[in-house]
Scaffold this motif. Structure first.
Motif, PDB file in Angstrom:
ATOM      1  N   ARG A 191      38.657  45.660  76.462  1.00 26.47           N
ATOM      2  CA  ARG A 191      39.430  46.832  76.894  1.00 26.47           C
ATOM      3  C   ARG A 191      39.135  48.029  75.996  1.00 26.47           C
ATOM      4  O   ARG A 191      38.999  49.168  76.478  1.00 26.47           O
ATOM      5  N   ALA A 192      39.028  47.786  74.699  1.00 23.74           N
ATOM      6  CA  ALA A 192      38.700  48.864  73.762  1.00 23.74           C
ATOM      7  C   ALA A 192      37.287  49.385  74.009  1.00 23.74           C
ATOM      8  O   ALA A 192      37.034  50.594  73.929  1.00 23.74           O
ATOM      9  N   LEU A 193      36.354  48.489  74.340  1.00 21.87           N
ATOM     10  CA  LEU A 193      34.981  48.924  74.642  1.00 21.87           C
ATOM     11  C   LEU A 193      34.943  49.779  75.904  1.00 21.87           C
ATOM     12  O   LEU A 193      34.202  50.766  75.976  1.00 21.87           O
ATOM     13  N   ALA A 194      35.744  49.398  76.905  1.00 24.08           N
ATOM     14  CA  ALA A 194      35.789  50.170  78.151  1.00 24.08           C
ATOM     15  C   ALA A 194      36.297  51.586  77.907  1.00 24.08           C
ATOM     16  O   ALA A 194      36.007  52.502  78.674  1.00 24.08           O
ATOM     17  N   GLN A 195      37.013  51.770  76.834  1.00 25.97           N
ATOM     18  CA  GLN A 195      37.535  53.089  76.462  1.00 25.97           C
ATOM     19  C   GLN A 195      36.415  54.041  76.046  1.00 25.97           C
ATOM     20  O   GLN A 195      36.592  55.248  76.028  1.00 25.97           O
ATOM     21  N   GLU A 196      35.261  53.435  75.665  1.00 26.56           N
ATOM     22  CA  GLU A 196      34.070  54.186  75.251  1.00 26.56           C
ATOM     23  C   GLU A 196      34.358  55.126  74.086  1.00 26.56           C
ATOM     24  O   GLU A 196      33.908  56.272  74.050  1.00 26.56           O
ATOM     25  N   ALA A 197      35.145  54.634  73.140  1.00 27.51           N
ATOM     26  CA  ALA A 197      35.441  55.397  71.932  1.00 27.51           C
ATOM     27  C   ALA A 197      34.338  55.156  70.899  1.00 27.51           C
ATOM     28  O   ALA A 197      33.584  54.188  70.984  1.00 27.51           O
ATOM     29  N   ARG A 198      34.266  56.038  69.920  1.00 30.29           N
ATOM     30  CA  ARG A 198      33.245  55.911  68.877  1.00 30.29           C
ATOM     31  C   ARG A 198      33.763  55.145  67.669  1.00 30.29           C
ATOM     32  O   ARG A 198      33.004  54.765  66.795  1.00 30.29           O
ATOM     33  N   LEU A 199      35.077  54.952  67.626  1.00 30.19           N
ATOM     34  CA  LEU A 199      35.705  54.286  66.495  1.00 30.19           C
ATOM     35  C   LEU A 199      36.670  53.238  67.016  1.00 30.19           C
ATOM     36  O   LEU A 199      37.362  53.462  68.014  1.00 30.19           O
ATOM     37  N   MET A 200      36.716  52.090  66.345  1.00 35.92           N
ATOM     38  CA  MET A 200      37.649  51.037  66.749  1.00 35.92           C
ATOM     39  C   MET A 200      38.498  50.631  65.549  1.00 35.92           C
ATOM     40  O   MET A 200      37.973  50.383  64.461  1.00 35.92           O
ATOM     41  N   ILE A 201      39.812  50.564  65.752  1.00 29.23           N
ATOM     42  CA  ILE A 201      40.747  50.094  64.737  1.00 29.23           C
ATOM     43  C   ILE A 201      41.309  48.756  65.204  1.00 29.23           C
ATOM     44  O   ILE A 201      41.847  48.651  66.303  1.00 29.23           O
ATOM     45  N   MET A 202      41.184  47.730  64.352  1.00 30.45           N
ATOM     46  CA  MET A 202      41.571  46.372  64.722  1.00 30.45           C
ATOM     47  C   MET A 202      42.591  45.845  63.718  1.00 30.45           C
ATOM     48  O   MET A 202      42.329  45.802  62.514  1.00 30.45           O
ATOM     49  N   ASP A 203      43.755  45.448  64.231  1.00 32.21           N
ATOM     50  CA  ASP A 203      44.834  44.964  63.377  1.00 32.21           C
ATOM     51  C   ASP A 203      44.822  43.437  63.344  1.00 32.21           C
ATOM     52  O   ASP A 203      45.262  42.779  64.281  1.00 32.21           O
ATOM     53  N   GLU A 204      44.291  42.867  62.271  1.00 32.80           N
ATOM     54  CA  GLU A 204      44.213  41.419  62.095  1.00 32.80           C
ATOM     55  C   GLU A 204      43.740  40.711  63.369  1.00 32.80           C
ATOM     56  O   GLU A 204      44.457  39.866  63.931  1.00 32.80           O
ATOM     57  N   PRO A 205      42.543  41.028  63.843  1.00 35.01           N
ATOM     58  CA  PRO A 205      42.095  40.489  65.128  1.00 35.01           C
ATOM     59  C   PRO A 205      41.888  38.980  65.151  1.00 35.01           C
ATOM     60  O   PRO A 205      41.852  38.384  66.231  1.00 35.01           O
ATOM     61  N   THR A 206      41.776  38.327  63.995  1.00 35.24           N
ATOM     62  CA  THR A 206      41.536  36.881  63.978  1.00 35.24           C
ATOM     63  C   THR A 206      42.806  36.076  63.712  1.00 35.24           C
ATOM     64  O   THR A 206      42.747  34.850  63.603  1.00 35.24           O
ATOM     65  N   SER A 207      43.958  36.727  63.631  1.00 35.35           N
ATOM     66  CA  SER A 207      45.169  36.045  63.147  1.00 35.35           C
ATOM     67  C   SER A 207      45.615  34.878  64.019  1.00 35.35           C
ATOM     68  O   SER A 207      46.192  33.914  63.519  1.00 35.35           O
ATOM     69  N   SER A 208      45.341  34.929  65.310  1.00 36.82           N
ATOM     70  CA  SER A 208      45.826  33.863  66.199  1.00 36.82           C
ATOM     71  C   SER A 208      44.700  32.939  66.669  1.00 36.82           C
ATOM     72  O   SER A 208      44.904  32.134  67.583  1.00 36.82           O
ATOM     73  N   LEU A 209      43.535  33.032  66.037  1.00 32.42           N
ATOM     74  CA  LEU A 209      42.365  32.292  66.507  1.00 32.42           C
ATOM     75  C   LEU A 209      42.075  31.067  65.650  1.00 32.42           C
ATOM     76  O   LEU A 209      42.352  31.059  64.440  1.00 32.42           O
ATOM     77  N   ASP A 210      41.483  30.040  66.279  1.00 33.81           N
ATOM     78  CA  ASP A 210      41.040  28.886  65.509  1.00 33.81           C
ATOM     79  C   ASP A 210      39.783  29.249  64.710  1.00 33.81           C
ATOM     80  O   ASP A 210      39.223  30.338  64.862  1.00 33.81           O
TER      81      ASP A 210
END
Length: 259
Positions: free
Chosen positions: A150-169
């Motif tokens: 969804r963030a990529l579809a936004q076609e922004a030049r900058l991405m901010i990610m808040d603990e993106p791995t917190s719920s992943l194995d």
């Protein structure tokens, strides 16, 4: 690309982060570390325009973002939250297409071109096969990849990610970090919070540390995240060891001690 200059963040008149300086440039991953309650989320909310700065400036390519419209900011910065609990069973493709809102006029519907952009974003994160599935019926790991799409579809030049791995194995954490590194290598600037120093070692170009509301250290992960720094931040004993990656290149890894 993005620069915080002496940025003070907080709520009302109460400062949570004071005079923070940070710069993110195209093609790099900057990892932000700090204990719980140190001000990372407040700092992010301020960068994203959810909170007004109490002091200092936020610049994108030299322009003060306080003068920007919400749409202009959304076309420049994409946000991937820590987690997302779905309420309605939208198709996965529709959730990704929500990232196109910043490019649509008032009351406009997504065009075929917008849908193609969303489809490409899904393919880019390896989730094209989920396009028609209900968002409520996919796993937490898959959902996190959909939020990146969804963030990529936004076609922004900058991405901010808040603990993106917190719920992943463990496996999905590493797969996500590979995607983060791939996005940076394509020219995107990425600011990512993590509680795992090894993630910064694996994919970060630079690391910054917030502690007690102060941005106290910044630099290369292998130089900043030494044993003394990590003990001061988290209050535990840590060993930082030299090792090699699969290409035989030198790298460091953190091992926590129970004693």
């Amino acid at each position: 690309m993005l620069e915080a200059q002496a940025l003070t963040c907080g709520y009302g008149k109460r400062a949570v982060v004071c005079e923070a300086n940070l710069r993110i440039t195209p093609g790099e991953v900057v990892c932000l570390l700090g204990p719980n309650g140190s001000g990372k989320t407040t700092f992010f909310k301020t960068l994203l325009g959810f909170l007004k700065p109490l002091g200092g400036r936020i610049l994108i390519q030299g322009e003060d973002v306080l003068k920007w419209s919400r749409n202009q900011l959304a076309r420049t910065i994409a946000y991937v939250p820590q987690s997302h609990t779905p309420t309605f069973p939208f198709r996965v493709l529709d959730v990704v297409t929500m990232g196109r809102v910043a490019h649509l006029g008032l009351f406009a519907s997504p065009s075929r071109s917008d849908m193609r952009t969303s489809e490409k974003a899904l393919e880019a994160v390896g989730m094209g096969h989920l396009a028609e599935k209900p968002y409520t019926e996919i796993s937490g790991g898959e959902r996190q990849m959909i939020l990146i799409a969804r963030a990529l579809a936004q076609e922004a030049r900058l991405m901010i990610m808040d603990e993106p791995t917190s719920s992943l194995d463990f496996g999905n954490q590493i797969r996500l970090l590979k995607h983060v590194r791939k996005l940076a290598d394509s020219g995107m600037g990425i600011l990512m919070t993590t509680h795992l120093p090894n993630h910064a070692m694996l994919c970060g170009n630079r690391v910054a540390v917030i502690d007690n509301g102060r941005m106290r250290l910044a630099g290369k992960p292998g130089e900043v995240l030494d044993e003394r720094c990590l003990k001061e931040i988290y209050g535990i004993n840590v060993r930082v060891l030299d090792t090699e990656n699969m290409q035989g290149e030198s790298m460091k890894t953190c091992v926590p001690m129970l004693d």
